[in-house]
Design a protein around this motif. Sequence first.
Motif, short mmCIF file in Angstrom:
data_model
loop_
_atom_site.label_atom_id
_atom_site.label_comp_id
_atom_site.label_asym_id
_atom_site.label_seq_id
_atom_site.Cartn_x
_atom_site.Cartn_y
_atom_site.Cartn_z
N VAL A 23 -34.13 4.21 56.44
CA VAL A 23 -34.69 4.10 55.10
C VAL A 23 -35.39 5.40 54.71
N ALA A 24 -35.28 5.73 53.45
CA ALA A 24 -36.03 6.86 52.91
C ALA A 24 -36.76 6.36 51.69
N VAL A 25 -38.03 6.73 51.58
CA VAL A 25 -38.83 6.29 50.44
C VAL A 25 -38.95 7.46 49.47
N LEU A 26 -38.54 7.20 48.23
CA LEU A 26 -38.52 8.24 47.22
C LEU A 26 -39.66 7.97 46.24
N ASP A 27 -40.45 9.01 45.98
CA ASP A 27 -41.52 8.85 44.99
C ASP A 27 -41.61 10.12 44.15
N ARG A 28 -41.51 9.96 42.85
CA ARG A 28 -41.55 11.07 41.91
C ARG A 28 -40.69 12.26 42.35
N GLY A 29 -39.45 11.95 42.70
CA GLY A 29 -38.50 13.02 42.99
C GLY A 29 -38.55 13.59 44.38
N ARG A 30 -39.42 13.06 45.23
CA ARG A 30 -39.50 13.59 46.58
C ARG A 30 -39.39 12.46 47.59
N ILE A 31 -38.83 12.80 48.76
CA ILE A 31 -38.81 11.82 49.84
C ILE A 31 -40.16 11.89 50.54
N VAL A 32 -40.91 10.80 50.49
CA VAL A 32 -42.25 10.83 51.06
C VAL A 32 -42.28 10.27 52.46
N GLU A 33 -41.25 9.55 52.83
CA GLU A 33 -41.22 8.99 54.18
C GLU A 33 -39.79 8.61 54.50
N LYS A 34 -39.37 8.87 55.74
CA LYS A 34 -38.04 8.43 56.13
C LYS A 34 -38.00 8.20 57.62
N GLY A 35 -37.05 7.41 58.07
CA GLY A 35 -36.93 7.14 59.49
C GLY A 35 -36.11 5.89 59.68
N ASP A 36 -36.06 5.40 60.95
CA ASP A 36 -35.31 4.16 61.11
C ASP A 36 -36.16 3.02 60.55
N THR A 37 -35.49 2.04 60.02
CA THR A 37 -36.16 1.01 59.23
C THR A 37 -37.30 0.35 59.99
N TYR A 38 -37.07 0.07 61.27
CA TYR A 38 -38.09 -0.64 62.02
C TYR A 38 -39.38 0.16 62.13
N SER A 39 -39.25 1.45 62.46
CA SER A 39 -40.48 2.26 62.59
C SER A 39 -41.20 2.39 61.27
N VAL A 40 -40.44 2.57 60.20
CA VAL A 40 -41.09 2.74 58.90
C VAL A 40 -41.81 1.44 58.51
N PHE A 41 -41.16 0.31 58.78
CA PHE A 41 -41.79 -0.96 58.44
C PHE A 41 -43.00 -1.24 59.32
N ALA A 42 -42.87 -0.88 60.59
CA ALA A 42 -43.95 -1.20 61.53
C ALA A 42 -45.14 -0.27 61.33
N ARG A 43 -44.85 1.01 61.04
CA ARG A 43 -45.95 1.97 60.91
C ARG A 43 -45.78 2.81 59.65
N GLN B 79 -46.52 5.22 56.75
CA GLN B 79 -47.50 6.29 56.66
C GLN B 79 -47.98 6.52 55.23
N HIS B 80 -47.03 6.46 54.29
CA HIS B 80 -47.35 6.84 52.92
C HIS B 80 -47.80 5.62 52.10
N PRO B 81 -48.77 5.82 51.22
CA PRO B 81 -49.25 4.69 50.40
C PRO B 81 -48.14 4.00 49.61
N VAL B 82 -47.17 4.77 49.12
CA VAL B 82 -46.08 4.16 48.34
C VAL B 82 -45.28 3.20 49.22
N THR B 83 -45.04 3.62 50.46
CA THR B 83 -44.33 2.77 51.40
C THR B 83 -45.11 1.48 51.63
N ARG B 84 -46.41 1.64 51.79
CA ARG B 84 -47.24 0.45 52.02
C ARG B 84 -47.17 -0.50 50.85
N THR B 85 -47.18 0.05 49.65
CA THR B 85 -47.10 -0.81 48.47
C THR B 85 -45.80 -1.60 48.48
N PHE B 86 -44.72 -0.90 48.80
CA PHE B 86 -43.42 -1.58 48.84
C PHE B 86 -43.40 -2.67 49.91
N LEU B 87 -44.10 -2.40 51.00
CA LEU B 87 -44.04 -3.33 52.12
C LEU B 87 -44.91 -4.56 51.91
#
Lengths: 377, 221
Positions: free
Chosen positions: A246-266, A268-276
């Motif tokens: 998964v890659a998280v895109l915010d205002r034209g930039r990738i703010v976080e990326k990695g395998d889905t499990y790690s991104v969901f489990a940990r 890092q970025h506030p936008v990712t947290r909001t989505f989660l």
Amino acid sequence: MLQLSPHSDKSAPGGSPNGPQSGHQSGQTDDDAIVRFASAGKRFAAPDGGAEFVALEDIDLAVSEGSITGIIGRSGAGKSTLIRMVNGLERPSSGRVVVDGIDVAAMDERKMRTLRRSVGMIFQHFNLLSSRTAYANVALPLEIAGVSKAEIAKRVTPLLDLVGIADKRDRYPAEMSGGQKQRVGIARALATNPKVLLSDEATSALDPETTRSVLALLKQVNRELGLTVLLITHEMQVVREIADHVAVLDRGRIVEKGDTYSVFARPQHPVTRTFLEGVTGVRLPAFVTEKMTSEPEPGAEAVVKIVFTGPTATDPILAEIGKTLATDVNILAGAVDEIAGKPYGTLVVALDQAALAPAQALIEERGLTSEVLGYVR
Amino acid sequence: MSANMFWLLWSATLDTLFMVAVSALIGVAIGAPLGIFLATSRKGELFAAPILNRILGAIVNALRSTPFIILVVAIIPFTRLLTGTSIGTTAAIVPLTVATFPFVARLIESSIREVDPGLIEAARAMGASPLQIVLKVLVPEARPSITLGLTLTVVSLIGYSAMVGAVGGGGLGDLGIRYGYQRFMPEMMLAVVVVLIVLVQAVQSTGDKLARHFDKRSRSN
């Protein structure tokens, strides 16, 4: 054609033991990438001659062959532009987009058309021709490629079978449900035997049940045909259900990326947290949130969120805290979920402030993460 | 109604059908490609040529805004050049065609513009060329709407063809003016009007039926 032997491309395998190691950086290497963005950016000229609009900036992303990669972002984050750069519907203004070894930006329109046949695409609103039956819609990309009628018949019928709508072959889109239409869309995208399938919010117009069945179909074609799937969505649910990366895109930039499990489990970025939040988080009952304060008050209990991931997700951590620290642990909310086939649990507990620090240490020791949400009397 | 009158009516009807058919065919042959071009040549579109688009659009507008009766007179030299005469059925075809093709162009342009842009994007993603997009996506998808537009064209042409009768064009209009009005034969005038009504009804209901046949967008078909 000249083929290098499997060993000759890795130069001097015996030498330089102290050379740089790339193994620690990321699980996804560029070597097996079928789609690669290298500092790709896209700017649009403003219609009134004013400042340019920056849709995407500095996109670095490698999509490995055979994977399902999800790109998630709010509307306006640049997802559509990003996915359209893969099949040249949008050209990057800077950087490179390489698809199956070919630099898309450097191609002229005619060559681009040939390349597009190896990249299928499905759409949020299906984009089927209302004047064509299911069969004829799936046949369209083949007609465009100049395939003979007999060959088209040989190709389309099994495809309609594969997506499970063989009985709808002579039906027009207006006579089909949303899920059936998207199945036609998927069959159409697969008609020219593409290596990559682009999915542009393909399930956003469907109800939850249909969404699941369409996602299951995407996973099936990914597995059975070895097809690489690149999808964009604004729903974390979709990513959780089928994406390996998964890659998280915010205002034209990738703010976080990695395998889905790690991104969901940990995340890092506030936008990712909001989505989660809506997907993995647990909602605290109102009677807790109403009384919760952010500062510790004397006599208040600490509200702690514990995230269980990986192999330890099912270990009895609560009983251990209770026993080792001789304290009571109150469970306030909790959920056990599955992400990318692995268990993932969240538990919110209240415990005595005195036991907070040792409890967090104990949680850390078990390889789990904890977070203090607040304090409650 | 005498046999002679019936004969006059029959031959005038044939003249009208001839004028309408020929000018509709030539009008569509010029107007359809023009309409498709107008619908696909603005900035950023398939055959982007914004300046040519604007020039052709202006010409179409000019022809569309000229009253038909003035157009007939104004282009008499051009009509003479093409047919060698300015009166009669064949000569009438020239102004009828000149009035028809801009009308057809605008109707087809608007039908094509109604097609969901998502379909163009899907076709581009399949690797379709601009010409393939027009022939395999835009025209088939716009066909119900184009059919209704062409029906309207033929109906208006029947009306216009009666008007050229006033300037010696032949056909039903000519018959109605010369016999019904100038020789004061109200039964002839009535007969002409009845034939025109029947023609228009027949064209309209055939067009409606065809358009319904082409339209697969509703479940009722």
